[in-house]
Design a protein around this motif. Structure first.
Motif, short mmCIF file in Angstrom:
data_model
loop_
_atom_site.label_atom_id
_atom_site.label_comp_id
_atom_site.label_asym_id
_atom_site.label_seq_id
_atom_site.Cartn_x
_atom_site.Cartn_y
_atom_site.Cartn_z
N GLN A 43 0.84 -1.20 0.00
CA GLN A 43 0.00 0.00 0.00
C GLN A 43 0.88 1.25 0.00
N ALA A 44 1.96 1.22 0.75
CA ALA A 44 2.89 2.36 0.79
C ALA A 44 3.55 2.56 -0.57
N LEU A 45 3.87 1.46 -1.27
CA LEU A 45 4.43 1.56 -2.62
C LEU A 45 3.45 2.28 -3.53
N GLU A 46 2.18 1.91 -3.48
CA GLU A 46 1.17 2.55 -4.34
C GLU A 46 0.99 4.02 -3.94
N THR A 47 1.13 4.34 -2.67
CA THR A 47 1.06 5.75 -2.23
C THR A 47 2.25 6.54 -2.78
N ARG A 48 3.43 5.92 -2.82
CA ARG A 48 4.60 6.58 -3.41
C ARG A 48 4.37 6.82 -4.91
N LEU A 49 3.66 5.90 -5.57
CA LEU A 49 3.35 6.07 -6.99
C LEU A 49 2.45 7.29 -7.20
N ILE A 50 1.48 7.48 -6.34
CA ILE A 50 0.59 8.64 -6.42
C ILE A 50 1.40 9.93 -6.30
N LYS A 51 2.28 9.98 -5.30
CA LYS A 51 3.11 11.18 -5.07
C LYS A 51 4.05 11.44 -6.25
N ALA A 52 4.69 10.38 -6.74
CA ALA A 52 5.63 10.53 -7.86
C ALA A 52 4.90 11.02 -9.11
N ASN A 53 3.68 10.57 -9.35
CA ASN A 53 2.89 11.05 -10.48
C ASN A 53 2.60 12.53 -10.32
N HIS A 54 2.12 12.92 -9.15
CA HIS A 54 1.78 14.32 -8.91
C HIS A 54 2.98 15.23 -9.16
N GLU A 55 4.14 14.76 -8.73
CA GLU A 55 5.37 15.55 -8.89
C GLU A 55 6.05 15.33 -10.24
N LYS A 56 5.50 14.43 -11.06
CA LYS A 56 6.08 14.07 -12.35
C LYS A 56 7.55 13.67 -12.20
N ASP A 57 7.82 12.85 -11.20
CA ASP A 57 9.18 12.41 -10.87
C ASP A 57 9.42 11.02 -11.47
N VAL A 58 10.00 10.99 -12.65
CA VAL A 58 10.24 9.75 -13.38
C VAL A 58 11.11 8.80 -12.56
N SER A 59 12.17 9.31 -11.94
CA SER A 59 13.08 8.46 -11.16
C SER A 59 12.36 7.80 -9.99
N ALA A 60 11.48 8.55 -9.31
CA ALA A 60 10.73 7.99 -8.19
C ALA A 60 9.78 6.89 -8.66
N VAL A 61 9.16 7.09 -9.82
CA VAL A 61 8.29 6.04 -10.37
C VAL A 61 9.12 4.80 -10.68
N MET A 62 10.24 4.98 -11.32
CA MET A 62 11.04 3.83 -11.74
C MET A 62 11.60 3.04 -10.55
N ARG A 63 11.82 3.69 -9.42
CA ARG A 63 12.29 2.98 -8.22
C ARG A 63 11.25 2.01 -7.67
N LEU A 64 10.01 2.13 -8.11
CA LEU A 64 8.94 1.25 -7.65
C LEU A 64 8.89 -0.06 -8.45
N TYR A 65 9.57 -0.07 -9.58
CA TYR A 65 9.58 -1.25 -10.45
C TYR A 65 10.84 -2.06 -10.20
N GLU A 66 10.76 -3.34 -10.51
CA GLU A 66 11.87 -4.26 -10.29
C GLU A 66 13.18 -3.65 -10.78
N PRO A 67 14.24 -3.74 -9.96
CA PRO A 67 15.53 -3.14 -10.37
C PRO A 67 16.09 -3.74 -11.65
N ASP A 68 15.74 -4.98 -11.94
CA ASP A 68 16.17 -5.65 -13.16
C ASP A 68 15.44 -4.99 -14.34
N THR A 69 15.80 -5.33 -15.54
CA THR A 69 15.12 -4.76 -16.71
C THR A 69 13.99 -5.63 -17.22
N ASN A 70 13.58 -6.63 -16.45
CA ASN A 70 12.61 -7.60 -16.94
C ASN A 70 11.16 -7.27 -16.61
N VAL A 71 10.83 -6.02 -16.37
CA VAL A 71 9.43 -5.70 -16.12
C VAL A 71 8.62 -5.90 -17.40
N VAL A 72 7.35 -6.24 -17.22
CA VAL A 72 6.44 -6.39 -18.35
C VAL A 72 5.22 -5.54 -18.04
#
Length: 178
Positions: A43-72
């Motif tokens: 739930q905290a991860l999804e809350t960070r996603l809301i904040k990162a969207n509001h701030e248009k912070d691409v790096s903050a959004v990307m930190r929520l996804y798997e560190p590897d490059t294998n996201v789908v």
């Protein structure tokens, strides 16, 4: 659980049965606490996603996804499928750049199920904001996320975004909450 208790009854005295049930209930309680902590962390991860969207912070959004490059990611915008974190990052950056001001995100009806190092959640996401030179964004989508715990931290490893379609017209319903 009943079969186990019957086996315990055949193999132990009443004291053994009581001790077994206490151990079982403690283990179940500990497992529930871990699952509860995992749900809170997601739930905290999804809350960070809301904040990162509001701030248009691409790096903050990307930190929520798997560190590897294998996201789908299966999205509602072309190319509709992103098979690497690099391509997803470019998409997120382009999305944020299209807004004049915040790119707001609201999450409703978040349901999370966690078990060990894997979890999934589904929700309704509402996107809104002022587009550069062309009006406003106001749409809702159904989102399912798959999460994986890596090094004690939860990450999104797969995301599927969809919208309902009116079968008669073939048109997407971008405002449906269901």
């Amino acid at each position: 659980m009943e079969n186990r208790i019957i086996m315990v009854v055949k193999g132990f005295s009443m004291i053994g049965i009581c001790l077994s049930l206490i151990v079982d209930s403690s283990a179940n309680s500990a497992a529930a606490d871990v699952m509860s902590n995992d749900v809170v962390a997601i739930q905290a991860l999804e809350t960070r996603l809301i904040k990162a969207n509001h701030e248009k912070d691409v790096s903050a959004v990307m930190r929520l996804y798997e560190p590897d490059t294998n996201v789908v990611i299966f999205d509602i915008v072309p190319p509709r499928q992103f098979l690497s974190k690099v391509n997803w990052q470019k998409n997120v950056a382009g999305y944020f750049a299209s807004f004049d001001g915040p790119a707001d995100l609201e999450i409703a009806d978040l349901n999370i199920t966690a078990n060990g190092n894997l979890a999934y959640g589904y929700m309704i996401q509402h996107f809104s904001g002022k587009k550069k030179g062309s009006g406003n964004v106001d749409l809702s989508a159904r989102v399912t996320d798959v999460y994986r715990k890596i090094g004690g931290r939860w990450f999104i490893v797969h995301e599927h975004v969809s919208v309902p379609v009116d079968i008669e017209t073939g048109m997407a319903d971008l405002n449906s909450k269901l």
